[in-house]
Design an enzyme around this catalytic site. Structure first.
Site, PDB file in Angstrom:
ATOM      1  N   THR A  12      -0.006  -7.705  -4.669  1.00 35.73           N
ATOM      2  CA  THR A  12      -1.431  -7.587  -4.368  1.00 35.73           C
ATOM      3  C   THR A  12      -1.992  -6.202  -4.695  1.00 35.73           C
ATOM      4  O   THR A  12      -3.196  -5.983  -4.579  1.00 35.73           O
ATOM      5  CB  THR A  12      -1.708  -7.863  -2.876  1.00 35.73           C
ATOM      6  OG1 THR A  12      -0.926  -6.935  -2.112  1.00 35.73           O
ATOM      7  CG2 THR A  12      -1.350  -9.285  -2.484  1.00 35.73           C
ATOM      8  N   ARG A  36      -1.900 -10.239   1.652  1.00 38.58           N
ATOM      9  CA  ARG A  36      -3.361 -10.364   1.510  1.00 38.58           C
ATOM     10  C   ARG A  36      -3.701 -11.519   0.567  1.00 38.58           C
ATOM     11  O   ARG A  36      -3.709 -11.364  -0.657  1.00 38.58           O
ATOM     12  CB  ARG A  36      -3.943  -9.034   1.020  1.00 38.58           C
ATOM     13  CG  ARG A  36      -3.939  -7.965   2.114  1.00 38.58           C
ATOM     14  CD  ARG A  36      -4.243  -6.591   1.612  1.00 38.58           C
ATOM     15  NE  ARG A  36      -3.141  -6.009   0.864  1.00 38.58           N
ATOM     16  CZ  ARG A  36      -3.141  -4.766   0.376  1.00 38.58           C
ATOM     17  NH1 ARG A  36      -4.172  -3.983   0.573  1.00 38.58           N
ATOM     18  NH2 ARG A  36      -2.098  -4.313  -0.299  1.00 38.58           N
ATOM     19  N   TYR A 154      12.444   6.408   5.594  1.00 40.83           N
ATOM     20  CA  TYR A 154      12.041   5.876   4.269  1.00 40.83           C
ATOM     21  C   TYR A 154      13.188   6.099   3.280  1.00 40.83           C
ATOM     22  O   TYR A 154      13.569   5.185   2.547  1.00 40.83           O
ATOM     23  CB  TYR A 154      10.742   6.519   3.768  1.00 40.83           C
ATOM     24  CG  TYR A 154      10.337   5.978   2.406  1.00 40.83           C
ATOM     25  CD1 TYR A 154       9.996   4.639   2.242  1.00 40.83           C
ATOM     26  CD2 TYR A 154      10.336   6.794   1.281  1.00 40.83           C
ATOM     27  CE1 TYR A 154       9.651   4.127   0.988  1.00 40.83           C
ATOM     28  CE2 TYR A 154       9.986   6.297   0.031  1.00 40.83           C
ATOM     29  CZ  TYR A 154       9.649   4.961  -0.105  1.00 40.83           C
ATOM     30  OH  TYR A 154       9.319   4.459  -1.354  1.00 40.83           O
ATOM     31  N   PRO A 184      11.413   5.237  -9.029  1.00 40.11           N
ATOM     32  CA  PRO A 184      10.335   6.144  -9.447  1.00 40.11           C
ATOM     33  C   PRO A 184      10.139   7.316  -8.496  1.00 40.11           C
ATOM     34  O   PRO A 184      10.430   7.228  -7.302  1.00 40.11           O
ATOM     35  CB  PRO A 184       9.087   5.245  -9.408  1.00 40.11           C
ATOM     36  CG  PRO A 184       9.557   3.855  -9.146  1.00 40.11           C
ATOM     37  CD  PRO A 184      10.889   3.985  -8.477  1.00 40.11           C
ATOM     38  N   GLU A 190      -1.663   2.538  -3.846  1.00 37.24           N
ATOM     39  CA  GLU A 190      -2.105   2.584  -2.445  1.00 37.24           C
ATOM     40  C   GLU A 190      -1.005   3.134  -1.526  1.00 37.24           C
ATOM     41  O   GLU A 190      -1.195   3.256  -0.310  1.00 37.24           O
ATOM     42  CB  GLU A 190      -2.525   1.176  -1.988  1.00 37.24           C
ATOM     43  CG  GLU A 190      -3.759   0.687  -2.724  1.00 37.24           C
ATOM     44  CD  GLU A 190      -4.138  -0.742  -2.381  1.00 37.24           C
ATOM     45  OE1 GLU A 190      -3.593  -1.306  -1.411  1.00 37.24           O
ATOM     46  OE2 GLU A 190      -4.979  -1.293  -3.089  1.00 37.24           O
TER      47      GLU A 190
HETATM   48  P1  NDP Z   1       1.207  -0.294  -2.824  1.00 38.44           P
HETATM   49  O1  NDP Z   1       0.903   0.041  -1.400  1.00 38.44           O
HETATM   50  O2  NDP Z   1       0.134  -0.084  -3.826  1.00 38.44           O
HETATM   51  O3  NDP Z   1       1.728  -1.815  -2.914  1.00 38.44           O
HETATM   52  C1  NDP Z   1       2.683  -2.296  -2.005  1.00 38.44           C
HETATM   53  C2  NDP Z   1       2.824  -3.800  -2.140  1.00 38.44           C
HETATM   54  O4  NDP Z   1       3.842  -4.240  -1.219  1.00 38.44           O
HETATM   55  C3  NDP Z   1       1.545  -4.538  -1.798  1.00 38.44           C
HETATM   56  O5  NDP Z   1       1.366  -5.593  -2.688  1.00 38.44           O
HETATM   57  C4  NDP Z   1       1.817  -5.068  -0.398  1.00 38.44           C
HETATM   58  O6  NDP Z   1       1.155  -6.307  -0.206  1.00 38.44           O
HETATM   59  C5  NDP Z   1       3.324  -5.308  -0.441  1.00 38.44           C
HETATM   60  N1  NDP Z   1       3.879  -5.316   0.903  1.00 38.44           N
HETATM   61  C6  NDP Z   1       3.999  -4.284   1.767  1.00 38.44           C
HETATM   62  N2  NDP Z   1       4.498  -4.716   2.942  1.00 38.44           N
HETATM   63  C7  NDP Z   1       4.667  -6.052   2.823  1.00 38.44           C
HETATM   64  C8  NDP Z   1       5.120  -7.070   3.699  1.00 38.44           C
HETATM   65  N3  NDP Z   1       5.510  -6.797   4.962  1.00 38.44           N
HETATM   66  N4  NDP Z   1       5.161  -8.337   3.257  1.00 38.44           N
HETATM   67  C9  NDP Z   1       4.771  -8.633   2.009  1.00 38.44           C
HETATM   68  N5  NDP Z   1       4.346  -7.723   1.115  1.00 38.44           N
HETATM   69  C10 NDP Z   1       4.284  -6.446   1.537  1.00 38.44           C
HETATM   70  O7  NDP Z   1       2.504   0.568  -3.187  1.00 38.44           O
HETATM   71  P2  NDP Z   1       3.362   0.693  -4.540  1.00 38.44           P
HETATM   72  O8  NDP Z   1       2.908  -0.267  -5.557  1.00 38.44           O
HETATM   73  O9  NDP Z   1       3.431   2.123  -4.888  1.00 38.44           O
HETATM   74  O10 NDP Z   1       4.802   0.283  -3.973  1.00 38.44           O
HETATM   75  C11 NDP Z   1       5.582  -0.747  -4.506  1.00 38.44           C
HETATM   76  C12 NDP Z   1       7.041  -0.387  -4.322  1.00 38.44           C
HETATM   77  O11 NDP Z   1       7.331   0.785  -5.060  1.00 38.44           O
HETATM   78  C13 NDP Z   1       7.464  -0.105  -2.886  1.00 38.44           C
HETATM   79  O12 NDP Z   1       8.742  -0.686  -2.667  1.00 38.44           O
HETATM   80  C14 NDP Z   1       7.553   1.413  -2.834  1.00 38.44           C
HETATM   81  O13 NDP Z   1       8.456   1.854  -1.842  1.00 38.44           O
HETATM   82  C15 NDP Z   1       8.050   1.691  -4.236  1.00 38.44           C
HETATM   83  N6  NDP Z   1       7.844   3.048  -4.722  1.00 38.44           N
HETATM   84  C16 NDP Z   1       6.576   3.584  -4.777  1.00 38.44           C
HETATM   85  C17 NDP Z   1       6.400   4.864  -5.233  1.00 38.44           C
HETATM   86  C18 NDP Z   1       5.063   5.534  -5.250  1.00 38.44           C
HETATM   87  O14 NDP Z   1       5.012   6.779  -5.341  1.00 38.44           O
HETATM   88  N7  NDP Z   1       3.967   4.806  -5.206  1.00 38.44           N
HETATM   89  C19 NDP Z   1       7.533   5.651  -5.731  1.00 38.44           C
HETATM   90  C20 NDP Z   1       8.805   4.983  -5.633  1.00 38.44           C
HETATM   91  C21 NDP Z   1       8.930   3.727  -5.164  1.00 38.44           C
HETATM   92  P3  NDP Z   1       0.335  -6.735   1.105  1.00 38.44           P
HETATM   93  O15 NDP Z   1      -0.116  -5.474   1.781  1.00 38.44           O
HETATM   94  O16 NDP Z   1      -0.774  -7.584   0.576  1.00 38.44           O
HETATM   95  O17 NDP Z   1       1.313  -7.517   1.893  1.00 38.44           O
HETATM   96  C1  8X3 Z   2       7.984   7.150  -3.116  1.00 42.80           C
HETATM   97  C2  8X3 Z   2       8.311   8.473  -3.685  1.00 42.80           C
HETATM   98  O1  8X3 Z   2       8.879  10.912  -3.112  1.00 42.80           O
HETATM   99  O2  8X3 Z   2       7.071   9.845  -1.866  1.00 42.80           O
HETATM  100  O3  8X3 Z   2       9.121   6.362  -3.008  1.00 42.80           O
HETATM  101  O4  8X3 Z   2       9.357   9.270  -1.431  1.00 42.80           O
HETATM  102  S1  8X3 Z   2       8.420   9.666  -2.443  1.00 42.80           S
END
Ligand code: NDP
Ligand code: 8X3
Length: 254
Positions: A12, A36, A154, A184, A190
């Protein structure tokens, strides 16, 4: 040939949504999950119109084992031949010293990033085993390679993803299932707003002075990993923006 199927959790927003667009643009049918439902429906409508593919939205909370199991147990037959699973749903909640952090934040992260990933994967793996092929992409983080101050749980959740990625690679070897971990650094999504619970200033500070990775950078990387010849498996990939090295070192311009 019929369209291939990719299942993307957390589609989402952010990286998951960018993956949805990337695979749709390349002719995949998509199973997209998230809590969502309005966003899932909007993405379905946009991608089906733009790319003439099919989207099956599945609305559940990955923390809820029964919801996950029920969603996949009732998967329509035409959606069961899943080629690729992108285990992306996840979050950080808070960035606090160990002694000050909130236990509920810790439980949310472990339940989402670890248990949720396990619930989804356990439901999908039998379908891949039956077909003797499949590719699982697990979303880790640099936080799963190196612990940083205030990262505590985390980091622990992403270290667990790293371990599970390796474990799946080993145990599923005999079933011809590829397993790839993606780790990453800072990606502008978000994520920071979720982590800092809507505190815009703190979220913005995460990316100030950086040209961070974009969700599309990660989606392109994941897509690349899943398009290699069938005898090739990228096991593990760490990717940061040029101004970041590991979790600790940033070369910010302001
Ligand atoms: P966003 O917050 O933009 O997206 C997170 C997504 O995860 C949303 O679609 C959300 O959907 C879903 N989500 C969260 N909790 C739940 C739940 N309980 N059930 C179902 N869906 C869930 O973050 P990112 O796109 O950045 O994150 C995606 C992944 O990448 C994560 O695993 C994050 O840890 C990882 N990551 C992100 C980094 C960054 O710097 N952004 C770096 C390294 C890793 P909804 O809320 O609609 O349920
Ligand atoms: C997200 C990257 O450095 O904020 O996984 O933990 S960091």
């Amino acid at each position: 040939m019929e369209n291939k199927i990719v299942l993307i959790t957390g589609a989402t927003a952010g990286i998951g949504e960018a993956c949805a667009e990337k695979y749709a643009a390349n002719g995949y049918n998509l199973i997209l999950t998230g809590r969502r439902s309005d966003r899932l429906e909007a993405i379905k409508s946009q991608l089906e119109t733009e790319f003439s593919i099919k989207v099956l939205p599945l609305n559940f909370d990955v923390q809820q084992r029964a919801e996950v199991e029920e969603s996949f147990a009732t998967l329509p037959p035409e959606w069961r031949d899943i080629d690729i699973l992108v285990n992306n749903a996840g979050l950080a909640a808070g960035r606090d010293l160990f002694e000050e952090a909130d236990m509920e934040d810790w439980e949310t992260m472990l339940n989402t990033n670890v248990h949720g990933l396990l619930y989804v994967t356990k439901a999908i793996v039998p379908l891949m085993i039956a077909r003797k092929r499949g590719h699982i992409v697990n979303m880790g983080s640099v936080a799963g390679k190196e612990v940083y101050e205030r990262g505590n749980v985390y980091c622990a959740s992403k270290f667990a993803v790293d371990a599970l990625n390796k474990a799946m690679r080993i145990d599923l070897l005999r079933h011809n299932i590829r397993v790839t971990g993606i780790h990453p650094g800072a990606v502008e999504t978000e994520f920071a707003m979720v982590r800092f619970k809507g505190d815009q200033a703190k979220a913005d500070a995460t990316y100030t002075g950086l040209v961070p990775l974009t969700a599309s950078d990660i989606a392109d990387t994941i897509y690349y990993c899943t398009q290699l010849p069938s005898h090739v498996c990228i096991n593990d990939l760490v990717i940061t923006c040029t101004q970041q090295a590991g979790t600790y070192y940033f070369h910010k311009t302001q």
